[in-house]
Motif scaffolding. Structure first.
Motif, PDB file in Angstrom:
ATOM      1  N   ALA A 725      27.199 -40.463  65.094  1.00  0.00           N
ATOM      2  CA  ALA A 725      26.795 -40.403  66.744  1.00  0.00           C
ATOM      3  C   ALA A 725      25.203 -40.267  67.199  1.00  0.00           C
ATOM      4  O   ALA A 725      24.263 -39.501  66.576  1.00  0.00           O
ATOM      5  CB  ALA A 725      28.106 -39.650  67.653  1.00  0.00           C
ATOM      6  N   LYS A 726      25.374 -39.951  68.780  1.00  0.00           N
ATOM      7  CA  LYS A 726      23.509 -39.834  69.165  1.00  0.00           C
ATOM      8  C   LYS A 726      23.472 -38.124  68.940  1.00  0.00           C
ATOM      9  O   LYS A 726      24.483 -37.829  69.421  1.00  0.00           O
ATOM     10  CB  LYS A 726      24.214 -40.516  70.818  1.00  0.00           C
ATOM     11  N   GLY A 727      22.302 -38.168  68.391  1.00  0.00           N
ATOM     12  CA  GLY A 727      22.037 -37.177  68.356  1.00  0.00           C
ATOM     13  C   GLY A 727      22.678 -36.199  66.562  1.00  0.00           C
ATOM     14  O   GLY A 727      22.231 -35.063  66.966  1.00  0.00           O
ATOM     15  N   GLN A 728      23.053 -37.144  66.071  1.00  0.00           N
ATOM     16  CA  GLN A 728      23.763 -36.461  64.879  1.00  0.00           C
ATOM     17  C   GLN A 728      23.006 -36.681  64.132  1.00  0.00           C
ATOM     18  O   GLN A 728      21.851 -38.005  63.811  1.00  0.00           O
ATOM     19  CB  GLN A 728      25.210 -36.919  64.363  1.00  0.00           C
ATOM     20  N   LEU A 729      22.796 -36.244  62.680  1.00  0.00           N
ATOM     21  CA  LEU A 729      22.229 -37.025  61.372  1.00  0.00           C
ATOM     22  C   LEU A 729      23.037 -36.144  60.286  1.00  0.00           C
ATOM     23  O   LEU A 729      24.065 -35.637  60.822  1.00  0.00           O
ATOM     24  CB  LEU A 729      20.826 -36.345  60.950  1.00  0.00           C
ATOM     25  N   MET A 730      22.591 -36.992  59.464  1.00  0.00           N
ATOM     26  CA  MET A 730      23.263 -36.974  58.016  1.00  0.00           C
ATOM     27  C   MET A 730      22.528 -35.322  56.921  1.00  0.00           C
ATOM     28  O   MET A 730      21.943 -35.417  56.609  1.00  0.00           O
ATOM     29  CB  MET A 730      23.519 -37.613  56.718  1.00  0.00           C
ATOM     30  N   LEU A 731      24.196 -34.345  56.423  1.00  0.00           N
ATOM     31  CA  LEU A 731      23.108 -33.842  55.953  1.00  0.00           C
ATOM     32  C   LEU A 731      24.440 -33.835  54.404  1.00  0.00           C
ATOM     33  O   LEU A 731      25.162 -34.201  54.723  1.00  0.00           O
ATOM     34  CB  LEU A 731      24.251 -32.637  56.692  1.00  0.00           C
ATOM     35  N   GLY A 801      18.903 -34.408  56.519  1.00  0.00           N
ATOM     36  CA  GLY A 801      18.574 -33.490  56.492  1.00  0.00           C
ATOM     37  C   GLY A 801      19.533 -32.263  55.020  1.00  0.00           C
ATOM     38  O   GLY A 801      20.199 -33.156  54.614  1.00  0.00           O
ATOM     39  N   LEU A 802      18.979 -31.978  54.443  1.00  0.00           N
ATOM     40  CA  LEU A 802      18.709 -31.013  52.565  1.00  0.00           C
ATOM     41  C   LEU A 802      19.535 -30.371  53.213  1.00  0.00           C
ATOM     42  O   LEU A 802      18.742 -29.075  53.344  1.00  0.00           O
ATOM     43  CB  LEU A 802      18.236 -31.583  51.441  1.00  0.00           C
ATOM     44  N   VAL A 803      20.930 -29.905  52.145  1.00  0.00           N
ATOM     45  CA  VAL A 803      21.211 -28.541  52.622  1.00  0.00           C
ATOM     46  C   VAL A 803      21.631 -27.838  51.151  1.00  0.00           C
ATOM     47  O   VAL A 803      22.129 -28.278  50.748  1.00  0.00           O
ATOM     48  CB  VAL A 803      22.746 -28.178  53.360  1.00  0.00           C
ATOM     49  N   PRO A 804      20.833 -26.470  50.658  1.00  0.00           N
ATOM     50  CA  PRO A 804      21.309 -26.021  49.047  1.00  0.00           C
ATOM     51  C   PRO A 804      22.885 -25.517  49.188  1.00  0.00           C
ATOM     52  O   PRO A 804      22.773 -24.771  50.234  1.00  0.00           O
ATOM     53  CB  PRO A 804      20.444 -24.867  49.142  1.00  0.00           C
TER      54      PRO A 804
END
Length: 828
Positions: A725-731, A801-804
């Protein structure tokens, strides 16, 4: 077959492959030529001159090109006027070598005398004393008295930290450059170097943090003096005081062979303690190297926070109890309550998993693996065939690595794949972001997160492909042998299953499944995840629902409540919670009964690597407190239900396992303990040659036969990426070597290296979100809101976005999220 060359060394004839250097040829027949700078795993440089020998070569008739013969019909040999370095001279047909002539002895004497002119008299306090090549070779070949004046010795800084893990004593350095060459040539981390010249030459660190390499500890092994030591061993013990036990690393799926050094200490009440962990040679697994996580990440086993006694919940509090009380309570609950759900982690041994599976089966329960990666059943059928070895892969082999950062997830595989590429193997990397393996790849393919399986399908024989895949797919098809390593970066359970399925279809399409140096390897998140798949555990697509519906929930070596608030709530909804664990994790804190488990250093067992190599490990220490091995705990619980499981000896538990599963048929502990001669030949008597790594007398392991293929694999349906959605990005979840799991959390020496609780963004993505100047962000996931740091990295794909994993951010699969600045942080 390589061309073979026959030569004579000290009147002993030897035949070796062309290109072998004299030092190695001599080693083949038990003749030790002393060396300092030479190492059989590195390119020769001839710096120290300790290996000087006399070399003679046949005289050749210039007209016929044939050797000139003497009156006896033997080739005439001409020795050169000067000595030559045995580490740089390749053998030639008819060569004769003298290693014990007076000229050679005088040269060795002189070289040792020269090295000792500025070497400190530290032997009584030096960590290397007792396993020091300089000490040994001086006793064997050098002078007993120095002609040089003590006051003229060169003095340099002592106890210099190259970082928090490795310490340098500059006075002891003999400038052989083994450490620098290992970092440059072997692992391509040029983070240390020589500075200054002449007698002032010294080693310095070039990186921040200091000595920034995950393989730094290996330099202490190859150092021929006491110049380099690890921070946890320096001034800790003398080598002759140490006893050694063989083990297997439990931190990743490679299965590196370890030697655990122990010593009794007064401060431990006279009990043995671990002083250091060293590599144990297994040329098919880790050669003679280990990463720093495997070397230093054992300290959790001796942490004071270990659970040493059963705990039972009374009046809302966990209190100490006897084993009988705890087991009786569990038994009563199991008799009266259903269903049983057993959740296991991948650090358990095969014996543990087998008993836990049998216990679960008697209650018709669910046997679940705590993992967000799938495909172990496909690895069992399409994995590497017995006899496969990265060390033998080179020209003619195509290696494809997809959805994995090997450098962080399985460092020794990264190293061995890199080396295979250096020998001519065609390396292809398919990943959404850049990794350290890209540098060595012939082809690098970028794809969006979630499109890995679709991209991999282009490598099917005859597949239609996009232009940017054409050359890579053609190179893969041209390989005589093909290996695919697949991971779970950014995928989650469903995505990794689809990727494994696609990889199996690709390999099956080339018709070489079961051939040596062909097959599928899972880059698992834990050491024995493949073993769990082989024994019958499976991850759940809806773990929260499974846990919350359990009448009795048995959790062993997993901490779902500590990883995810949703899973924590599910754990709390279970009827009765039993936890087998080392520490009081968040899951254990919620338990009705907590049972203390033994660490891998306190017991024996077996593990299965991602290459499906079954290996045995041995106990080094006595168990802590009243702790038990997990297989013994499961057996004692089973006894309350009338189930007869082995509770005393891991070897007998393994025999039951081997008798019930076909891929283990005929295997025993003695079979796993068998060894064969390996090259290079290293041993504790010739540390100048291979370093202080340990040779292997306790077992090289066995590669399991492939399981019979049932239905042929089919390409999976495409998986749609999470809608944004608007304002989101994929983690997307990624793996970091030094995470915040319970083993490293309790290992203080690695605290400065542990991955931060952070999200990694491309600078432009952060700017688009208004986060370019914020060092903290608030992550709003569907089920949770957490605060984390912000790390900017230009290699991260845009709008991702990358999340360990295992840093306290609950993310196991790609997920849409909102990132905002937390209240109180000024906007950019």
């Amino acid at each position: 077959m390589p061309k073979m060359v026959t030569l004579t060394i000290d009147d002993m004839q030897v035949t070796v492959p062309a290109g072998t250097v004299v030092v190695d040829a001599a080693k083949k027949i038990g003749i030790d030529i002393p060396v300092f700078c030479y190492h059989p795993k590195m390119e020769p440089v001839g710096m120290c001159r300790m290996c000087l020998v006399e070399i003679g070569r046949p005289l050749i008739d210039r007209e016929t090109g044939q050797p000139l013969l003497d009156e006896n019909g033997d080739p005439k040999i001409q020795f050169g006027p000067k000595l030559e370095t045995g580490c740089t001279v390749p053998v030639s047909e008819g060569m004769r070598v003298r290693t014990q002539s007076q000229m050679v002895k005088d040269a060795r004497w002189g070289m040792l005398e020269f090295l000792l002119t500025s070497h400190p008299l530290d032997c009584p306090v030096c960590d290397k004393g007792g396993e020091c090549p300089l000490q040994d070779l001086t006793m064997g070949y050098g002078p007993g008295v120095s002609r040089f004046v003590f006051s003229e010795k060169q003095h340099l800084a002592k106890q210099v930290p190259l970082g928090e893990l490795i310490w340098l004593d500059r006075e002891r350095c003999i400038q052989c450059a083994r450490c620098i060459r290992f970092q440059n040539e072997i692992v391509d981390d040029p983070v240390i170097a020589f500075s200054n010249r002449g007698r002032s030459l010294e080693i310095i660190s070039l990186s921040k943090p200091g000595f920034d390499s995950i393989f730094s500890g290996n330099t202490t092994d190859v150092c021929p003096v006491g110049a380099l030591t690890t921070g946890d061993f320096r001034f800790g013990a003398r080598p002759w005081e140490l006893n050694t036990s063989a083990s297997i690393c439990t931190h990743c799926p490679v299965g590196c062979n370890l030697a655990i050094n122990i010593r009794r200490e007064a401060k431990a009440g006279g009990k043995p303690v671990i002083k250091r962990i060293m590599p144990r040679q297994n040329e098919a697994v880790n050669e003679i190297w280990i990463c720093d996580k495997g070397r230093l990440g054992y300290h959790f086993t001796e942490n004071a926070d270990r659970i040493e006694q059963p705990l039972v919940r009374k009046d809302g509090e966990l209190t100490h109890a006897s084993w009988d009380e705890a087991l009786d309570l569990i038994g009563d609950k199991l008799k009266d309550t259903s269903p049983l759900v057993t959740l296991v982690g991948g650090r358990l041994s095969n014996e543990d998993l087998f008993n836990l599976r049998e216990l679960t089966a008697v209650k018709d329960g669910e046997a679940l693996l705590y993992s967000d990666m799938a495909g172990g059943d496909l690895v069992a059928s399409y994995g590497l065939a017995p006899g496969s070895n990265f060390g033998e892969m080179g020209k003619g082999t195509a290696i494809l690595v997809v959805a994995s950062d090997l450098h962080q997830e399985a460092p020794l595989w990264w190293l061995r794949v890199k080396q295979a590429a250096g020998r001519g193997a065609t390396l292809i990397v398919v990943n959404p972001r850049a990794t350290r393996l890209d540098k060595y790849a012939a082809h690098v393919i970028r794809c969006p997160y979630g499109a890995e399986a679709e991209t991999l399908s282009a490598f099917l024989p005859g597949a239609k492909m996009h232009q940017n895949l054409r050359e890579a797919a053609a190179a893969f098809a041209e390989g005589e042998n093909r290996v695919i390593l697949y991971g779970s970066e950014g995928l989650g359970l469903q995505g990794s299953r689809g990727l494994a399925q696609t990889a199996a279809v690709v390999l099956a399409g080339y018709g070489k499944v079961g051939a040596v140096n062909n097959g599928l390897i899972g880059v698992w998140q834990r050491a024995n995840d493949q073993g769990a798949w082989e024994i019958g555990f499976r991850p759940s697509a809806d773990l929260a629902a499974e846990l919350s519906s359990a009448g009795v929930l048995l959790v062993a070596a997993a901490d779902p409540a500590g990883d995810d608030p949703v899973l924590a709530q599910a754990v709390e909804q279970a009827g009765f919670l039993v936890v087998q664990e080392l520490f009081l994790t968040e899951t254990a804190r919620r338990a009705d009964v907590v049972l203390p488990a033994q660490a891998f250093t306190e017991r024996e067992g077996t593990l299965i690597s991602g290459e499906r190599r079954l290996q045995r490990y041995y106990p080094a220490l006595a168990p802590r407190g009243d702790s038990c091995a997990d297989y013994a705990i499961a057996a004692q619980i089973g006894q309350k239900l009338g189930l007869n499981l082995e509770s005393q000896h891991a070897s007998l538990a393994f025999l039951r396992l081997a008798g019930s599963l076909p891929q283990f048929a005929g295997l025993t502990y003695p079979r796993l303990s068998e060894t064969t001669e390996q090259w290079p030949i290293i041993g504790r008597a010739d540390l100048f040659y291979g370093g202080t790594s340990y040779d292997n007398h306790q077992g090289l392991g066995v590669q399991l036969p492939l399981a019979v293929v049932g239905e042929a694999p089919v390409l999976p349906a495409a998986i749609e990426a999470p809608a944004l959605a608007k304002g989101q990005l994929m983690l997307a979840p990624i793996t970091r070597l030094y995470d915040q799991g319970i083993t490293l959390e309790h290992t203080a020496i690695l605290s400065q290296r542990i991955a931060a609780r952070a999200v990694w963004l491309h600078p432009q993505t952060a700017m688009d979100l208004g986060l370019d100047s914020a060092d903290q962000v608030e992550i709003q996931l569907n089920a949770a809101t957490v605060c984390a740091g912000l790390q900017l990295d230009e290699t991260v794909p845009r709008e991702v976005g990358l999340v360990p994993r295992s840093v306290g951010i609950p993310l196991s699969a790609p997920q849409a999220a909102v990132l905002v600045q937390p209240a109180g942080v000024p906007e950019a």
